[in-house]
Design a protein around this motif. Structure first.
Motif, PDB file in Angstrom:
ATOM      1  N   SER A 185      48.363  -3.287  29.349  1.00 45.39           N
ATOM      2  CA  SER A 185      47.649  -3.250  30.636  1.00 45.39           C
ATOM      3  C   SER A 185      47.175  -1.845  31.005  1.00 45.39           C
ATOM      4  O   SER A 185      46.516  -1.672  32.029  1.00 45.39           O
ATOM      5  N   ALA A 186      47.502  -0.841  30.189  1.00 46.45           N
ATOM      6  CA  ALA A 186      47.153   0.549  30.521  1.00 46.45           C
ATOM      7  C   ALA A 186      45.813   0.933  29.910  1.00 46.45           C
ATOM      8  O   ALA A 186      45.640   0.866  28.688  1.00 46.45           O
ATOM      9  N   ASP A 187      44.879   1.364  30.755  1.00 46.59           N
ATOM     10  CA  ASP A 187      43.607   1.884  30.235  1.00 46.59           C
ATOM     11  C   ASP A 187      43.817   3.236  29.572  1.00 46.59           C
ATOM     12  O   ASP A 187      43.165   3.568  28.589  1.00 46.59           O
ATOM     13  N   SER A 188      44.712   4.034  30.170  1.00 41.62           N
ATOM     14  CA  SER A 188      45.004   5.351  29.596  1.00 41.62           C
ATOM     15  C   SER A 188      46.482   5.680  29.751  1.00 41.62           C
ATOM     16  O   SER A 188      47.068   5.456  30.820  1.00 41.62           O
ATOM     17  N   LEU A 189      47.069   6.205  28.686  1.00 37.01           N
ATOM     18  CA  LEU A 189      48.457   6.671  28.734  1.00 37.01           C
ATOM     19  C   LEU A 189      48.523   8.193  28.653  1.00 37.01           C
ATOM     20  O   LEU A 189      49.599   8.764  28.470  1.00 37.01           O
ATOM     21  N   TRP A 190      47.358   8.828  28.786  1.00 38.39           N
ATOM     22  CA  TRP A 190      47.327  10.303  28.806  1.00 38.39           C
ATOM     23  C   TRP A 190      47.595  10.766  30.226  1.00 38.39           C
ATOM     24  O   TRP A 190      46.769  10.583  31.110  1.00 38.39           O
ATOM     25  N   LEU A 191      48.731  11.356  30.434  1.00 35.70           N
ATOM     26  CA  LEU A 191      49.197  11.700  31.775  1.00 35.70           C
ATOM     27  C   LEU A 191      48.541  12.986  32.285  1.00 35.70           C
ATOM     28  O   LEU A 191      48.359  13.937  31.514  1.00 35.70           O
ATOM     29  N   GLU A 192      48.249  13.024  33.592  1.00 35.93           N
ATOM     30  CA  GLU A 192      47.797  14.278  34.205  1.00 35.93           C
ATOM     31  C   GLU A 192      48.980  15.190  34.469  1.00 35.93           C
ATOM     32  O   GLU A 192      48.879  16.407  34.449  1.00 35.93           O
ATOM     33  N   ARG A 193      50.125  14.586  34.761  1.00 33.98           N
ATOM     34  CA  ARG A 193      51.391  15.324  34.883  1.00 33.98           C
ATOM     35  C   ARG A 193      52.512  14.354  34.545  1.00 33.98           C
ATOM     36  O   ARG A 193      52.335  13.133  34.664  1.00 33.98           O
ATOM     37  N   GLU A 194      53.659  14.902  34.123  1.00 35.21           N
ATOM     38  CA  GLU A 194      54.783  14.014  33.834  1.00 35.21           C
ATOM     39  C   GLU A 194      55.344  13.466  35.142  1.00 35.21           C
ATOM     40  O   GLU A 194      55.535  14.219  36.099  1.00 35.21           O
ATOM     41  N   PRO A 195      55.631  12.159  35.200  1.00 36.23           N
ATOM     42  CA  PRO A 195      56.142  11.577  36.440  1.00 36.23           C
ATOM     43  C   PRO A 195      57.587  11.996  36.692  1.00 36.23           C
ATOM     44  O   PRO A 195      58.348  12.259  35.751  1.00 36.23           O
ATOM     45  N   SER A 196      57.969  12.032  37.954  1.00 35.41           N
ATOM     46  CA  SER A 196      59.383  12.201  38.304  1.00 35.41           C
ATOM     47  C   SER A 196      60.070  10.845  38.156  1.00 35.41           C
ATOM     48  O   SER A 196      59.411   9.797  38.057  1.00 35.41           O
ATOM     49  N   ALA A 197      61.404  10.880  38.192  1.00 31.53           N
ATOM     50  CA  ALA A 197      62.147   9.612  38.157  1.00 31.53           C
ATOM     51  C   ALA A 197      61.750   8.740  39.347  1.00 31.53           C
ATOM     52  O   ALA A 197      61.596   7.517  39.213  1.00 31.53           O
ATOM     53  N   GLY A 198      61.566   9.363  40.511  1.00 33.97           N
ATOM     54  CA  GLY A 198      61.172   8.604  41.704  1.00 33.97           C
ATOM     55  C   GLY A 198      59.827   7.929  41.529  1.00 33.97           C
ATOM     56  O   GLY A 198      59.640   6.774  41.933  1.00 33.97           O
ATOM     57  N   ASP A 199      58.885   8.648  40.906  1.00 34.67           N
ATOM     58  CA  ASP A 199      57.563   8.048  40.642  1.00 34.67           C
ATOM     59  C   ASP A 199      57.721   6.769  39.808  1.00 34.67           C
ATOM     60  O   ASP A 199      57.085   5.746  40.068  1.00 34.67           O
ATOM     61  N   VAL A 200      58.558   6.872  38.778  1.00 33.81           N
ATOM     62  CA  VAL A 200      58.714   5.738  37.857  1.00 33.81           C
ATOM     63  C   VAL A 200      59.385   4.562  38.567  1.00 33.81           C
ATOM     64  O   VAL A 200      58.934   3.411  38.454  1.00 33.81           O
ATOM     65  N   VAL A 201      60.457   4.855  39.293  1.00 32.20           N
ATOM     66  CA  VAL A 201      61.196   3.774  39.961  1.00 32.20           C
ATOM     67  C   VAL A 201      60.314   3.103  41.014  1.00 32.20           C
ATOM     68  O   VAL A 201      60.320   1.872  41.138  1.00 32.20           O
ATOM     69  N   ASP A 202      59.544   3.898  41.748  1.00 31.71           N
ATOM     70  CA  ASP A 202      58.618   3.297  42.730  1.00 31.71           C
ATOM     71  C   ASP A 202      57.644   2.351  42.035  1.00 31.71           C
ATOM     72  O   ASP A 202      57.366   1.247  42.515  1.00 31.71           O
ATOM     73  N   GLU A 203      57.128   2.778  40.902  1.00 33.55           N
ATOM     74  CA  GLU A 203      56.165   1.945  40.172  1.00 33.55           C
ATOM     75  C   GLU A 203      56.839   0.692  39.604  1.00 33.55           C
ATOM     76  O   GLU A 203      56.256  -0.386  39.626  1.00 33.55           O
ATOM     77  N   LEU A 204      58.057   0.838  39.119  1.00 32.99           N
ATOM     78  CA  LEU A 204      58.799  -0.342  38.637  1.00 32.99           C
ATOM     79  C   LEU A 204      59.003  -1.339  39.774  1.00 32.99           C
ATOM     80  O   LEU A 204      58.895  -2.552  39.574  1.00 32.99           O
ATOM     81  N   GLY A 205      59.287  -0.812  40.952  1.00 39.25           N
ATOM     82  CA  GLY A 205      59.464  -1.682  42.112  1.00 39.25           C
ATOM     83  C   GLY A 205      58.186  -2.435  42.442  1.00 39.25           C
ATOM     84  O   GLY A 205      58.201  -3.638  42.715  1.00 39.25           O
ATOM     85  N   ARG A 206      57.050  -1.705  42.372  1.00 36.92           N
ATOM     86  CA  ARG A 206      55.760  -2.360  42.644  1.00 36.92           C
ATOM     87  C   ARG A 206      55.457  -3.434  41.612  1.00 36.92           C
ATOM     88  O   ARG A 206      54.791  -4.415  41.902  1.00 36.92           O
ATOM     89  N   ARG A 207      55.935  -3.216  40.371  1.00 37.76           N
ATOM     90  CA  ARG A 207      55.642  -4.181  39.304  1.00 37.76           C
ATOM     91  C   ARG A 207      56.704  -5.271  39.201  1.00 37.76           C
ATOM     92  O   ARG A 207      56.732  -6.010  38.224  1.00 37.76           O
ATOM     93  N   SER A 208      57.632  -5.361  40.156  1.00 36.09           N
ATOM     94  CA  SER A 208      58.694  -6.376  40.127  1.00 36.09           C
ATOM     95  C   SER A 208      59.445  -6.335  38.808  1.00 36.09           C
ATOM     96  O   SER A 208      59.412  -7.281  38.012  1.00 36.09           O
TER      97      SER A 208
END
Ligand code: SF4
Length: 200
Positions: free
Chosen positions: A37-60
């Motif tokens: 589902s990812a158009d791009s996996l080239w990151l502009e910056r490395e995510p924090s743990a909080g960024d990842v967990v928030d996104e996991l929450g949004r994705r159920s």
């Protein structure tokens, strides 16, 4: 917009970093910008743990089969973030199955034994063996560590047996059958199963 979490099949994947100490001749990153589902996996910056967990929450996150650390880089290059995300997954989605797909060089990357850090946090580790000897590994994967990379990979895989319930080495099915048998023998020598996976 680069993705830090993406779906592929029935699993959710976590893309922590674009760093990697290898330059594999077959690296999926050479073939395009995105996966699933990812158009791009080239990151502009490395995510924090909080960024990842928030996104996991949004994705159920609880609705997916496995949560897999696997993106356009080696997850052990972002070890502390990965461990923080694992702790939060355990806290929020206790029944989630957590897998790491890795090149097995986490000890060299972090200059310390890393398998013990996975205890209680990770259910599965899948380690790319790729070939059957240090010399061939150096040629195919070009690790910055040179000839010590392959033995370090095997030591990490062996260490994982004591800390992670499900550990496997992998090779792709494009290898000649004779090479796959040699890989099987290497895996057997350290008591880790070998999975032969399709090349994609
Ligand atoms: S270890 Fe993985 S991410 Fe790194 S170059 Fe090889 S295939 Fe690509």
């Amino acid at each position: 917009m680069p993705s830090i979490v993406y779906s592929y099949g029935k699993n959710l994947y976590i893309n922590l970093t674009n760093k990697c100490p290898c330059s594999c001749s077959f690296c999926i990153r050479l073939g395009g910008d995105g996966v699933g589902s990812a158009d791009s996996l080239w990151l502009e910056r490395e995510p924090s743990a909080g960024d990842v967990v928030d996104e996991l929450g949004r994705r159920s996150a609880e609705g997916f089969g496995e949560l897999v650390f696997c993106g356009y880089g080696e997850p052990f290059c972002a070890l502390n973030t990965m461990l923080d995300v694992c702790r939060e997954i355990r806290r929020r989605w206790g029944s989630a199955i957590v897998r790491i797909n890795t090149n097995g060089l986490g000890d060299l990357i972090n200059d310390k034994p890393t398998a013990p850090l996975l205890r209680g946090l990770v259910d599965k580790v899948s380690i790319s063996l790729n070939t059957y000897s240090a010399e061939r590994y150096e040629r195919i994967c070009s690790p910055i560590y040179g000839a010590v990379a392959f033995p370090a990979l095997l030591k990490f895989a062996s260490d994982c047996k004591r800390h992670v319930p499900d550990v496997m080495l992998t090779v792709v099915d494009v290898l000649p059958p004779g090479d796959i048998e040699k890989c099987r023998a290497v895996a057997a020598s350290i008591g880790v199963p070998l999975r032969v996976r399709g090349f994609s």
